[in-house]
Write a protein that holds these residues in place. Structure first.
Motif, PDB file in Angstrom:
ATOM      1  N   ASN A 143      49.791  44.368  28.656  1.00  9.98           N
ATOM      2  CA  ASN A 143      49.543  43.642  27.420  1.00  9.98           C
ATOM      3  C   ASN A 143      48.167  44.032  26.897  1.00  9.98           C
ATOM      4  N   ASN A 144      48.062  44.195  25.611  1.00  8.77           N
ATOM      5  CA  ASN A 144      46.827  44.638  24.977  1.00  8.77           C
ATOM      6  C   ASN A 144      45.730  43.576  24.965  1.00  8.77           C
ATOM      7  N   LYS A 145      46.009  42.346  25.365  1.00  6.38           N
ATOM      8  CA  LYS A 145      44.997  41.290  25.301  1.00  6.38           C
ATOM      9  C   LYS A 145      44.325  41.055  26.643  1.00  6.38           C
ATOM     10  N   CYS A 146      43.008  40.980  26.617  1.00  2.62           N
ATOM     11  CA  CYS A 146      42.245  40.602  27.806  1.00  2.62           C
ATOM     12  C   CYS A 146      42.581  39.144  28.123  1.00  2.62           C
ATOM     13  N   PRO A 147      42.947  38.837  29.374  1.00  5.09           N
ATOM     14  CA  PRO A 147      43.305  37.456  29.701  1.00  5.09           C
ATOM     15  C   PRO A 147      42.104  36.512  29.754  1.00  5.09           C
ATOM     16  N   HIS A 148      40.905  37.043  29.645  1.00  9.45           N
ATOM     17  CA  HIS A 148      39.712  36.202  29.688  1.00  9.45           C
ATOM     18  C   HIS A 148      39.238  35.841  28.290  1.00  9.45           C
ATOM     19  N   LEU A 149      39.196  36.820  27.398  1.00 10.14           N
ATOM     20  CA  LEU A 149      38.685  36.580  26.053  1.00 10.14           C
ATOM     21  C   LEU A 149      39.755  36.647  24.973  1.00 10.14           C
ATOM     22  N   GLY A 150      40.918  37.202  25.307  1.00 11.04           N
ATOM     23  CA  GLY A 150      41.966  37.360  24.320  1.00 11.04           C
ATOM     24  C   GLY A 150      41.717  38.508  23.355  1.00 11.04           C
ATOM     25  N   LEU A 151      40.680  39.293  23.620  1.00 15.73           N
ATOM     26  CA  LEU A 151      40.354  40.427  22.750  1.00 15.73           C
ATOM     27  C   LEU A 151      41.152  41.656  23.175  1.00 15.73           C
ATOM     28  N   SER A 152      41.186  42.641  22.310  1.00 17.10           N
ATOM     29  CA  SER A 152      41.994  43.834  22.540  1.00 17.10           C
ATOM     30  C   SER A 152      41.453  44.702  23.679  1.00 17.10           C
ATOM     31  N   LEU A 153      42.387  45.189  24.486  1.00 12.33           N
ATOM     32  CA  LEU A 153      42.046  46.159  25.535  1.00 12.33           C
ATOM     33  C   LEU A 153      42.308  47.592  25.049  1.00 12.33           C
ATOM     34  N   LYS A 154      42.667  47.737  23.778  1.00 11.21           N
ATOM     35  CA  LYS A 154      43.045  49.038  23.223  1.00 11.21           C
ATOM     36  C   LYS A 154      41.963  50.108  23.446  1.00 11.21           C
ATOM     37  N   ARG A 155      40.740  49.751  23.347  1.00  9.19           N
ATOM     38  CA  ARG A 155      39.650  50.712  23.542  1.00  9.19           C
ATOM     39  C   ARG A 155      39.089  50.677  24.963  1.00  9.19           C
TER      40      ARG A 155
ATOM     41  N   ILE B 272      28.871  31.693  31.902  1.00  8.00           N
ATOM     42  CA  ILE B 272      29.646  31.167  30.778  1.00  8.00           C
ATOM     43  C   ILE B 272      31.153  31.288  30.985  1.00  8.00           C
ATOM     44  N   SER B 273      31.566  31.765  32.160  1.00  7.44           N
ATOM     45  CA  SER B 273      32.997  31.989  32.406  1.00  7.44           C
ATOM     46  C   SER B 273      33.820  30.715  32.300  1.00  7.44           C
ATOM     47  N   GLY B 274      33.236  29.573  32.576  1.00  7.74           N
ATOM     48  CA  GLY B 274      33.975  28.318  32.546  1.00  7.74           C
ATOM     49  C   GLY B 274      34.516  27.956  31.184  1.00  7.74           C
ATOM     50  N   PHE B 275      33.815  28.342  30.122  1.00  9.31           N
ATOM     51  CA  PHE B 275      34.371  28.025  28.801  1.00  9.31           C
ATOM     52  C   PHE B 275      34.924  29.241  28.081  1.00  9.31           C
ATOM     53  N   ILE B 276      34.644  30.440  28.563  1.00  7.09           N
ATOM     54  CA  ILE B 276      35.205  31.637  27.920  1.00  7.09           C
ATOM     55  C   ILE B 276      36.652  31.852  28.325  1.00  7.09           C
ATOM     56  N   ALA B 277      36.982  31.740  29.597  1.00  6.83           N
ATOM     57  CA  ALA B 277      38.352  32.007  30.054  1.00  6.83           C
ATOM     58  C   ALA B 277      39.399  31.184  29.308  1.00  6.83           C
ATOM     59  N   PRO B 278      39.180  29.906  29.030  1.00  4.95           N
ATOM     60  CA  PRO B 278      40.203  29.134  28.314  1.00  4.95           C
ATOM     61  C   PRO B 278      40.427  29.575  26.871  1.00  4.95           C
ATOM     62  N   MET B 279      39.576  30.447  26.326  1.00  6.88           N
ATOM     63  CA  MET B 279      39.727  30.898  24.952  1.00  6.88           C
ATOM     64  C   MET B 279      40.971  31.770  24.768  1.00  6.88           C
ATOM     65  N   ALA B 280      41.500  32.340  25.813  1.00 10.21           N
ATOM     66  CA  ALA B 280      42.640  33.251  25.716  1.00 10.21           C
ATOM     67  C   ALA B 280      43.924  32.563  26.168  1.00 10.21           C
ATOM     68  N   LYS B 281      44.217  31.401  25.622  1.00 10.29           N
ATOM     69  CA  LYS B 281      45.368  30.596  26.055  1.00 10.29           C
ATOM     70  C   LYS B 281      46.697  31.341  25.958  1.00 10.29           C
TER      71      LYS B 281
END
Length: 127
Positions: free
Chosen positions: A7-19, A70-79
């Motif tokens: 999947n192209n989405k990072c499971p932590h931030l939900g941002l693209s892994l394309k690059r 900051i991992s405690g509040f970043i990881a939930p951003m990629a629901k």
């Protein structure tokens, strides 16, 4: 040669892994996709397992301590790809197979619409 699909989405931030960089098999963590935003490494050989958590923030060297704090509040951003909000959640990988020069990716039903048909290959090396 092995073919990987993820999947192209990072499971932590939900941002693209394309690059994201794909590491070589001789890397100490094996073949991984590396998130370009926080440098987490996800193993393509071990079903997306998070091998390294946040080597940096936004690619800035020396910021891994910030990433850890900051991992405690970043990881939930990629629901959408990490519904439980786990810090070291794995990347989503898909089973692949190669037959007669054609690559088949076993997509879940909610993504199969992007493949056109579950019977058709995603990629072929036909000239």
């Amino acid at each position: 040669d092995k073919v990987f699909a993820f999947n192209n989405k990072c499971p932590h931030l939900g941002l693209s892994l394309k690059r994201g960089e794909i590491t070589a098999s001789d890397d100490r963590h094996g073949i991984c996709v590396v998130c370009p935003y926080h440098r987490s490494k996800f193993s393509l050989e071990e079903e997306g397992k998070c091998k390294v958590w946040s080597e940096s923030v936004l690619g800035i060297k020396g910021t891994e301590v910030i990433g850890e704090s900051i991992s405690g509040f970043i990881a939930p951003m990629a629901k959408s790809v990490n519904p439980e909000g786990k810090k070291a959640a794995p990347a989503v990988t898909y089973e692949t197979k190669v037959e007669d020069g054609k690559v088949y990716v076993n997509l879940p039903p909610d993504l199969s619409k992007y493949a056109g048909s579950r019977e058709n290959p995603i990629y072929t090396d036909d000239k």
